[in-house]
Design an enzyme around this catalytic site. Structure first.
Site, PDB file in Angstrom:
ATOM      1  N   ALA A   1      -0.457 -15.774 -20.784  1.00 46.82           N
ATOM      2  CA  ALA A   1      -0.593 -16.455 -22.096  1.00 46.82           C
ATOM      3  C   ALA A   1      -2.411 -16.083 -22.464  1.00 46.82           C
ATOM      4  O   ALA A   1      -2.768 -15.490 -23.526  1.00 46.82           O
ATOM      5  CB  ALA A   1      -0.172 -17.368 -22.626  1.00 46.82           C
TER       6      ALA A   1
ATOM      7  N   TYR B   1      -4.492 -14.304 -20.583  1.00 48.73           N
ATOM      8  CA  TYR B   1      -4.818 -12.970 -20.421  1.00 48.73           C
ATOM      9  C   TYR B   1      -4.622 -12.292 -21.626  1.00 48.73           C
ATOM     10  O   TYR B   1      -5.521 -11.590 -22.285  1.00 48.73           O
ATOM     11  CB  TYR B   1      -3.897 -12.390 -19.363  1.00 48.73           C
ATOM     12  CG  TYR B   1      -4.390 -10.794 -19.028  1.00 48.73           C
ATOM     13  CD1 TYR B   1      -3.816  -9.743 -20.114  1.00 48.73           C
ATOM     14  CD2 TYR B   1      -5.273 -10.463 -18.252  1.00 48.73           C
ATOM     15  CE1 TYR B   1      -4.222  -8.269 -19.729  1.00 48.73           C
ATOM     16  CE2 TYR B   1      -5.814  -9.128 -18.190  1.00 48.73           C
ATOM     17  CZ  TYR B   1      -5.177  -8.100 -18.938  1.00 48.73           C
ATOM     18  OH  TYR B   1      -5.563  -6.855 -18.791  1.00 48.73           O
ATOM     19  N   ASP B   2      -3.660 -12.475 -22.401  1.00 51.92           N
ATOM     20  CA  ASP B   2      -3.165 -11.865 -23.490  1.00 51.92           C
ATOM     21  C   ASP B   2      -4.252 -12.280 -24.663  1.00 51.92           C
ATOM     22  O   ASP B   2      -4.422 -11.445 -25.494  1.00 51.92           O
ATOM     23  CB  ASP B   2      -1.695 -12.288 -24.208  1.00 51.92           C
ATOM     24  CG  ASP B   2      -0.761 -11.483 -23.218  1.00 51.92           C
ATOM     25  OD1 ASP B   2       0.441 -11.837 -23.281  1.00 51.92           O
ATOM     26  OD2 ASP B   2      -1.094 -10.746 -22.423  1.00 51.92           O
TER      27      ASP B   2
ATOM     28  N   GLU C   1      -2.961   4.549   9.261  1.00 54.11           N
ATOM     29  CA  GLU C   1      -2.849   4.071   7.836  1.00 54.11           C
ATOM     30  C   GLU C   1      -1.292   4.618   7.667  1.00 54.11           C
ATOM     31  O   GLU C   1      -0.677   5.730   8.281  1.00 54.11           O
ATOM     32  CB  GLU C   1      -3.535   4.840   6.876  1.00 54.11           C
ATOM     33  CG  GLU C   1      -4.922   4.607   6.997  1.00 54.11           C
ATOM     34  CD  GLU C   1      -5.999   5.673   6.277  1.00 54.11           C
ATOM     35  OE1 GLU C   1      -6.663   6.369   6.862  1.00 54.11           O
ATOM     36  OE2 GLU C   1      -5.715   5.536   4.969  1.00 54.11           O
TER      37      GLU C   1
ATOM     38  N   LYS D   1       1.492   6.504   5.442  1.00 50.99           N
ATOM     39  CA  LYS D   1       1.570   7.776   4.554  1.00 50.99           C
ATOM     40  C   LYS D   1       2.545   7.542   3.542  1.00 50.99           C
ATOM     41  O   LYS D   1       3.797   7.771   3.793  1.00 50.99           O
ATOM     42  CB  LYS D   1       2.054   9.161   5.460  1.00 50.99           C
ATOM     43  CG  LYS D   1       2.046  10.351   4.632  1.00 50.99           C
ATOM     44  CD  LYS D   1       2.587  11.525   5.382  1.00 50.99           C
ATOM     45  CE  LYS D   1       2.229  12.860   4.824  1.00 50.99           C
ATOM     46  NZ  LYS D   1       3.219  12.938   3.644  1.00 50.99           N
TER      47      LYS D   1
ATOM     48  N   ARG E   1      -3.912  16.886  -7.161  1.00 51.95           N
ATOM     49  CA  ARG E   1      -4.401  17.764  -5.815  1.00 51.95           C
ATOM     50  C   ARG E   1      -4.416  19.045  -6.296  1.00 51.95           C
ATOM     51  O   ARG E   1      -4.892  19.896  -5.787  1.00 51.95           O
ATOM     52  CB  ARG E   1      -3.444  17.383  -4.788  1.00 51.95           C
ATOM     53  CG  ARG E   1      -3.997  18.198  -3.274  1.00 51.95           C
ATOM     54  CD  ARG E   1      -3.132  18.082  -2.274  1.00 51.95           C
ATOM     55  NE  ARG E   1      -3.391  18.814  -1.039  1.00 51.95           N
ATOM     56  CZ  ARG E   1      -2.826  19.808  -1.006  1.00 51.95           C
ATOM     57  NH1 ARG E   1      -2.134  20.661  -1.657  1.00 51.95           N
ATOM     58  NH2 ARG E   1      -3.369  20.529   0.229  1.00 51.95           N
TER      59      ARG E   1
ATOM     60  N   LYS F   1      -6.381   9.483  11.881  1.00 50.42           N
ATOM     61  CA  LYS F   1      -7.776   9.920  11.804  1.00 50.42           C
ATOM     62  C   LYS F   1      -8.597   9.606  12.878  1.00 50.42           C
ATOM     63  O   LYS F   1      -8.703   8.358  13.101  1.00 50.42           O
ATOM     64  CB  LYS F   1      -8.103   9.703  10.291  1.00 50.42           C
ATOM     65  CG  LYS F   1      -7.271  10.094   9.000  1.00 50.42           C
ATOM     66  CD  LYS F   1      -8.074   9.626   7.871  1.00 50.42           C
ATOM     67  CE  LYS F   1      -6.876   9.899   6.655  1.00 50.42           C
ATOM     68  NZ  LYS F   1      -7.248   9.440   5.448  1.00 50.42           N
TER      69      LYS F   1
ATOM     70  N   LYS G   1       5.371  12.131  10.963  1.00 49.34           N
ATOM     71  CA  LYS G   1       6.406  11.926   9.923  1.00 49.34           C
ATOM     72  C   LYS G   1       7.623  11.493  10.723  1.00 49.34           C
ATOM     73  O   LYS G   1       7.708  11.421  11.670  1.00 49.34           O
ATOM     74  CB  LYS G   1       6.860  13.596   9.373  1.00 49.34           C
ATOM     75  CG  LYS G   1       5.778  14.061   8.790  1.00 49.34           C
ATOM     76  CD  LYS G   1       5.131  13.880   7.580  1.00 49.34           C
ATOM     77  CE  LYS G   1       6.209  13.995   6.498  1.00 49.34           C
ATOM     78  NZ  LYS G   1       6.203  15.292   6.010  1.00 49.34           N
TER      79      LYS G   1
END
Length: 691
Positions: free
Chosen positions: A42, A44-45, A130, A132, A153, A307, A331
């Site tokens: 409330a 926030y609104d 990480e 995927k 992309r 990575k 995968k």
């Protein structure tokens, strides 16, 4: 999250608006990124409504990073292409433990990691691991900390501008946190939809009697590419950062893990399911732990990403083709199901590849209902012993492309029929050929076959072929779908009235294309040969053919033995050229192209057997940007002098011509002691001064 900033009064609208924006962005960050809401809905609104009213009363106070700008702009008629400052590369995949061990070994070997007497690496490579995500890759551009553009992309080089839609994703900050932000930051990441949000979206779809989405990935992709941002704003999309394109104004973090930590400090969403490990065993352990928790994660993933963590080691490893050598996607095993194979048809791809396709009784697998699946090629059908009528195992390879893994022989009916590959193209009737040592059969009617029509036209028109400026893929799509163009020869029959009626094609564009077509009528034999799209015949081979034979007819009538005499033409290339010109449909189109008033080029005598020119037998590499010459112009001058222009530096390289912003090729040349020339040196070399 503490809010210590003093609250300005309403009598100071400028300061009040800035304060409201700050309060709302803090609340968004706590709710959508930290998952720790600290402001009642409330309240926030109330703050949001006050900011909306304040900006309505004072339009000059509206800023691009205001939370009110997330609700969606005007409906777009289409998406504008965006050329990425740095390519958005794909990743190579690994599926088995052996693939991961091999990847780690390649990396360690390339980095010259020390080994013991048994060959084991004593200083294992450090990797950042990480998840995927199964979503849609995008690029976010921030200028001086303010979000200015988002793009998909696309093909890795050019994507689509989805800025207004991405602006509606609450977890993406419109302004980066902190006093010190870079002048330019290109953030790479994934738009996705959490499982709970996907379920709620489909509940809304059912309640509205609208089509439900098959899976969260489809829902995310469809939502992001809505032409109306207001629709995107109603879809519960999320975002995670995982990479970087361009950084200007600040030093690049030394490691990938440090980059992600920095992103968090800037207020960008970063997934917490990550780790830094060493060596193949560390990678596999991370993979197994994530696999055990996969189903309990609040979002879909289809694997993990590894990575090399250190940035300097990433730079040393570099890239191959369209993927980095320093990264790998591991995968998960694809999902499988059983169904009945009711028929096997063949489809003709854009390059003429003939692919057997299984027609299946509908089966739900990997989040989608599958009715068709690839059988790859004739050899695969034979190897797997797949027959019409079999009960087969269907897998969504990579959770996207359905394929038939094999048949359950114990359930095979007595009347199960074997597959027979047709001898003629089902689309155009041209002969189907399969070259030695190739698994794929192909239609030989490259210039004639409707299934290959768009690809043939695009290739014919590209810059290194006939160079028909203005004839892009969307125009080709219209010309083909309206049945205005069947072969490249039909392009030269187009008139102004026809072109001007095309969708989004103004009179000026029509005239420009006609001018470009007129210009394209005057070309070279090498460009024409390359433009025909003969399999295995690239730009270099086309030049060799033109130089060797001097004119087109001898090439069209040449035997395989005669073709083998051409520089760098081996048995497979010779067979491909011979088959192309043996197909009458292709000859007919070529005759149409050579008709009076159509395409012409200067004829020349066959080249002497030995290479001529001051640089005959020399290998030259071009790198960087020359002051006055384009790369293509320099290449043509060198080749005319008899030199071979190579793409990489090796011990066999004789000269390197370097311009501004020369990169690793220049460093490699200096390391090997190869002579390095500037543009003036290139001109002296072409004049015969090789000292």
């Amino acid at each position: 999250m503490a809010r210590t900033q003093a609250e300005p009064p309403a009598s100071q609208p400028d300061a009040r608006a800035a304060w409201l924006r700050d309060q709302l962005e803090r609340a968004n960050y706590a709710y959508y990124v930290l998952d720790q809401p600290d402001l009642p809905d409330a309240e926030y609104d109330r703050l949001f409504g006050e900011l909306q009213q304040l900006e309505a009363d004072h339009p000059e106070l509206v800023t691009p990073d205001s939370p009110t700008q997330r609700v969606g702009g005007a409906v777009a008629s289409g998406f504008t292409p965006v050329v990425h400052d740095a390519p958005m590369l794909s990743l190579n995949n690994g599926f088995s433990d052996d693939d991961i061990v091999a990847f780690d070994k390649r990396v360690a070997d390339a980095l010259d990691k020390p080994t013991d007497l048994a060959g084991s690496v004593t200083d294992p490579v450090e990797y950042a691991c990480e998840l995927k995500f199964d979503g849609l890759a995008i690029s976010l551009r921030y200028e001086r900390g303010v979000f200015v553009q988002a793009s998909t992309r696309g093909d890795g080089t050019t994507g689509e501008d989805v800025t207004e839609n991405v602006r509606t994703i609450r977890s993406i900050p419109l302004k980066l946190k902190g006093a010190h932000v870079p002048a330019l930051l290109d953030v790479r990441g994934e738009v996705l939809m959490f499982k709970r949000d996907f379920a709620r979206l489909n509940e809304r779809q059912r309640a509205a009697e609208q089509r439900e989405f098959a899976n969260p990935r489809n829902a995310a992709a469809g939502s992001l590419r809505q032409l109306d941002p207001k629709i995107t704003a109603q879809r519960p999309l999320s975002f995670f950062s995982y990479g970087i394109g361009v950084l200007d104004g600040m030093p690049m973090p030394d490691t990938h893990s440090a980059l992600l930590d920095w992103y968090e400090a800037l207020g960008l969403p970063v997934n917490r399911e990550r780790a830094v490990v060493r060596g193949a065993q560390g990678l596999l352990e991370f993979f197994r732990k994530v696999g055990e928790r996969r189903e309990s994660l609040p979002y879909d993933i289809d694997g993990v990403v590894y990575k090399v963590n250190r940035r300097d080691e990433q730079d040393r490893l570099g890239f191959v083709s369209r993927a980095p050598r320093f990264a790998l996607a591991h995968k998960f095993p694809a999902q499988e199901a059983l169904t009945k194979l009711v028929a096997i048809d063949v489809q003709v791809g854009r390059t003429g590849a003939i692919t057997p396709v299984a027609r299946l009784e509908p089966v739900f697998v990997g989040g989608a209902t599958v009715t068709n699946a690839t059988l790859h090629n004739e050899d695969e059908v034979r190897r797997k012993d797949i027959r019409i009528g079999d009960t087969v195992i269907v897998r969504r390879a990579g959770d996207v492309i359905p394929e038939v893994v094999g048949a359950l022989l114990e359930r095979r009916p007595v009347d199960a029929a074997e597959f027979v590959m047709p001898t003629e193209c089902p689309v155009c009737g041209s002969k189907i050929e399969r070259l030695p040592d190739e698994a794929i059969a192909r239609c030989t009617g490259g210039l004639f076959c409707p299934a290959q029509r768009k690809q043939a036209l695009w290739h014919f028109a590209q810059r290194r072929a006939l160079d028909i400026d203005g004839l892009g893929e969307k125009i080709i799509d219209q010309l083909v779908e309206l049945n205005l163009v069947r072969t490249p020869a039909d392009l030269f029959n187009l008139g102004f009235a026809t072109l001007a009626e095309l969708d989004r094609f103004a009179e000026k564009s029509a005239q420009n294309l006609l001018d470009s077509l007129e210009k394209a009528k005057h070309t070279t034999l090498a460009r024409f040969i390359y433009g025909l799209g003969i399999r295995h015949v690239g730009e270099s081979t086309a030049k060799d053919l033109a130089k060797h034979f001097g004119s087109l007819d001898p090439i069209m009538d040449a035997s395989i033995e005669e073709l083998l005499e051409v520089n760098d033409v081996g048995p497979i290339v010779a067979e491909s050229i011979h088959q192309f010109f043996a197909e009458e449909h292709n000859r007919t189109v070529i005759d149409q192209l050579r008709a009076p008033g159509k395409v012409t080029w200067p004829e020349g005598p066959p080249a002497p057997k030995a290479p001529q020119g001051v640089l005959a037998g020399k290998t030259v590499v071009l790198t960087g940007t020359l002051p006055t010459l384009t790369r293509d112009a320099a290449k043509e001058m060198l080749e005319a002098a008899g030199a071979k222009v190579a793409g990489s530096v090796s011990k066999k390289t004789d000269y390197v011509v370097a311009g501004a912003e020369a990169g690793s090729k220049l460093a490699k040349a200096e390391e090997l002691g190869i002579p390095v020339l500037d543009e003036d040196g290139l001109h002296q070399l072409l004049e015969g001064n090789t000292q």
